[in-house]
Scaffold this active site. Sequence first.
Site, PDB file in Angstrom:
ATOM      1  N   LEU A 107       0.822  -1.205   0.000  1.00 54.95           N
ATOM      2  CA  LEU A 107       0.000   0.000   0.000  1.00 54.95           C
ATOM      3  C   LEU A 107       0.857   1.256   0.000  1.00 54.95           C
ATOM      4  CD1 LEU A 107      -2.796  -1.129   2.478  1.00 54.95           C
ATOM      5  CD2 LEU A 107      -2.856  -1.099  -0.026  1.00 54.95           C
ATOM      6  N   ASP A 122       0.962   1.550  23.675  1.00 56.07           N
ATOM      7  CA  ASP A 122       1.530   1.405  25.011  1.00 56.07           C
ATOM      8  C   ASP A 122       1.217   0.074  25.668  1.00 56.07           C
ATOM      9  OD1 ASP A 122       2.877   3.916  25.786  1.00 56.07           O
ATOM     10  OD2 ASP A 122       0.913   4.822  25.391  1.00 56.07           O
ATOM     11  N   GLU A 132      -4.514   6.815  11.226  1.00 57.49           N
ATOM     12  CA  GLU A 132      -4.411   8.129  10.594  1.00 57.49           C
ATOM     13  C   GLU A 132      -3.981   7.896   9.156  1.00 57.49           C
ATOM     14  OE1 GLU A 132      -1.666   8.140  13.232  1.00 57.49           O
ATOM     15  OE2 GLU A 132      -2.828   8.858  14.909  1.00 57.49           O
ATOM     16  N   LYS A 172      -6.440   8.630  27.501  1.00 61.88           N
ATOM     17  CA  LYS A 172      -7.646   9.148  26.847  1.00 61.88           C
ATOM     18  C   LYS A 172      -8.349   8.129  25.954  1.00 61.88           C
ATOM     19  CE  LYS A 172      -5.213  12.471  24.932  1.00 61.88           C
ATOM     20  NZ  LYS A 172      -3.929  12.883  25.408  1.00 61.88           N
TER      21      LYS A 172
END
Length: 190
Positions: A107, A122, A132, A172
């Site tokens: 790709l 992590d 992304e 988060k």
Amino acid sequence: MILSDFDIKKLLEKGDLIIESDYNVEEQIGPASIDFRLGNTIKYYDRTQLSIVDLKKNIPVEAIRTFFVQDGESFIIHPGQFILGVTKEKISIPDYLVARCEGRSSLGRLGLMIHSTAGFIDPGFQGTITLEIKNISEIPIKLYPGMKVGQFAFEVLKTKAEIPYGQRKSSKYMNQDQVQTSIFSIETDF
């Protein structure tokens, strides 16, 4: 030290590393990685609704476009376009491993990047991985849910993480199960 297919299989059998997939995980294991596939949800920031990104503020909901792409259908990513995708696979990393999210060379040779900067997973993380994705070529590319878009490579830490990802106050994105847009604005150190 990057883990081989032998080591990955042992961790999966032991239950320390968990890959939840609707596909046969054994068939996704390569010589030193596990393939992952593109999920069905795509998000992108609508530049007609957003003139600037202020890192101290949340992006307005009306500036985020969400598409659910049915299996067998496609999403066209245009030249220069940046979108967020998600893995079909959900991953659980033990506190003594890190994972790296890497693209596929097939790709990349077409100009498709699947992670801009956040390829590090992590110790202690659980959930799907937000991708992304950017088309750096000059030609539109069709993306299909379920296509192999990348691979996870694993490395052993010298010692276990003292405070794994899920135990940190600033974690988060723990247990995300869909595409997660940036929530950088909740950081208060600037």
